[in-house]
Design an enzyme around this catalytic site. Structure first.
Site, PDB file in Angstrom:
ATOM      1  N   LYS A 149      24.041  45.114   6.555  1.00  0.00           N
ATOM      2  CA  LYS A 149      22.752  44.474   6.890  1.00  0.00           C
ATOM      3  C   LYS A 149      22.230  43.716   5.673  1.00  0.00           C
ATOM      4  O   LYS A 149      21.769  42.577   5.786  1.00  0.00           O
ATOM      5  CB  LYS A 149      21.738  45.531   7.338  1.00  0.00           C
ATOM      6  CG  LYS A 149      22.084  46.144   8.685  1.00  0.00           C
ATOM      7  CD  LYS A 149      21.106  47.218   9.085  1.00  0.00           C
ATOM      8  CE  LYS A 149      21.458  47.818  10.427  1.00  0.00           C
ATOM      9  NZ  LYS A 149      22.635  48.686  10.460  1.00  0.00           N
ATOM     10  N   ASP A 203      14.308  47.010  15.612  1.00  0.00           N
ATOM     11  CA  ASP A 203      15.376  47.597  16.428  1.00  0.00           C
ATOM     12  C   ASP A 203      14.823  48.428  17.581  1.00  0.00           C
ATOM     13  O   ASP A 203      15.557  49.207  18.187  1.00  0.00           O
ATOM     14  CB  ASP A 203      16.372  48.390  15.586  1.00  0.00           C
ATOM     15  CG  ASP A 203      17.800  48.191  16.125  1.00  0.00           C
ATOM     16  OD1 ASP A 203      18.119  47.069  16.563  1.00  0.00           O
ATOM     17  OD2 ASP A 203      18.578  49.161  16.136  1.00  0.00           O
ATOM     18  N   GLN A 260      17.813  53.600   9.823  1.00  0.00           N
ATOM     19  CA  GLN A 260      19.177  53.865  10.286  1.00  0.00           C
ATOM     20  C   GLN A 260      19.232  55.225  10.966  1.00  0.00           C
ATOM     21  O   GLN A 260      18.801  56.226  10.400  1.00  0.00           O
ATOM     22  CB  GLN A 260      20.138  53.829   9.085  1.00  0.00           C
ATOM     23  CG  GLN A 260      21.594  53.949   9.434  1.00  0.00           C
ATOM     24  CD  GLN A 260      22.178  52.671  10.054  1.00  0.00           C
ATOM     25  OE1 GLN A 260      21.873  51.566   9.648  1.00  0.00           O
ATOM     26  NE2 GLN A 260      23.026  52.850  11.064  1.00  0.00           N
TER      27      GLN A 260
END
Ligand code: NAP
Length: 290
Positions: A53, A120, A97
């Site tokens: 990323k 996300d 994450q």
């Protein structure tokens, strides 16, 4: 039958080009798009996902913050970091994450994430908007699968699609978009999971099989109809390298098109993520002017 390889890079490249151009303009206007990632794991696979990323952000000019916590750290430290980044006016986007360590609640993270920075789609407001058909952000992996199918002209409307995996971050939002998305939706979607009694009975009926089980070998050629399209989202790190869920050789003999792992969904996911970051930064730029 010749099998088409659904490579991700040709799909990702134009997206990255557009993002880089937009970042240049934003920077000229005084806004540097910034993504903060938070990692609470020492698993090399998770560390690599975060590095990728950051590398992609570097490539397109997006600034990054890299917050790492020991997996054994108190959950409160993670929650505080998420709150701090959510409140930081310079940070446009926060990516936590997952999976999180045992004992750390995803709900605790969701509550502390600023929904407008939640690229996300973890915050329940964003999950709700997605399910209601008015997404603020489409999670990057979901967007990537849709972009890939669209770029390779795979007909989705009316198709029977089986999604293997029902996690809140991949399988469930993906199934939702394949059902509802205006351009890459209108499929008849079946979602399978570890309690599905006869997975092969479902996959054999499918025009498109999308796997996100994190279980290598869960689908092989004997479980596919002739001419099926296979999209393998999973990326499981093994000593021999990164592998997907699908037994590639046997599946490629039956499929009309199949993604490689690595090199299929992954590159498009990274492009879709930076696209979401730029979207939030564009809003900040507008706020500053406005
Ligand atoms: P997860 O939370 O572990 O969920 C896995 C899902 O697969 C669960 O719903 C599970 O069912 C189901 N499943 C597991 N074994 C199965 C089996 N034998 N048969 C049928 N269903 C089975 O994983 P995730 O976070 O969704 O991630 C899935 C994969 O995507 C991982 O390999 C991850 O590394 C990869 N990934 C790829 C990208 C990309 O851009 N390509 C991005 C992020 C993640 P239950 O619900 O019943 O347990």
């Amino acid at each position: 039958m010749s099998t088409e390889l659904l490579r991700g890079e040709p799909v990702a490249e134009p997206i990255l080009g557009r993002v880089a151009e937009r970042v240049r303009t934003l920077r000229e206007e005084g806004t540097t798009p910034t993504l903060a990632t938070v990692l609470m794991s020492d698993d090399p696979a998770d560390e690599r996902f975060v590095e990728l990323k950051h590398e992609t952000c570097d490539d397109v000019g997006i600034a990054t913050r890299d917050v790492r916590l020991e997996p054994g750290a108190p959950a409160e430290r993670l929650y505080r970091e998420v709150e701090r980044l959510s409140d930081d006016p310079v940070v446009d986007a926060v990516f936590v994450q997952v999976p999180l360590p045992d004992g750390v609640s995803l709900t605790g993270v969701r509550r502390r994430l600023e929904p407008t920075k939640d690229v996300d789609c973890l915050h329940l407001e964003n999950v709700g908007r997605l399910v209601a058909g008015e997404p603020r952000f489409v999670p990057a992996t979901t967007a990537a699968v849709c972009r890939l199918l669209s770029a390779y002209d795979v007909p989705v409307a009316g198709a029977d699609v089986v999604v293997v995996g029902r996690s809140g971050v991949i399988g469930t939002p993906l199934a939702n978009r394949l059902l509802w998305d205006r351009s890459v939706g209108n499929a008849t979607v079946t979602v399978c999971h570890s309690r599905t009694t006869d997975l092969a009975a479902h996959t054999r009926r499918a025009d498109i099989v999308v796997t996100a089980a994190g279980t290598p070998g869960v689908v092989d050629g004997s479980m596919l109809s002739s001419g099926a399209v296979v999209v393998d989202v999973s990326a499981t790190r093994k000593p021999e390298g990164v592998v997907g869920d699908v037994a590639f050789e046997s599946a490629a003999e039956r499929a009309s098109a199949i993604t490689p792992v690595p090199g299929g969904v992954g590159p498009v996911t990274l492009a879709a993520l930076v696209e979401n970051v730029v979207r939030t930064a564009t809003r900040r730029d507008g706020d500053r002017e406005g």
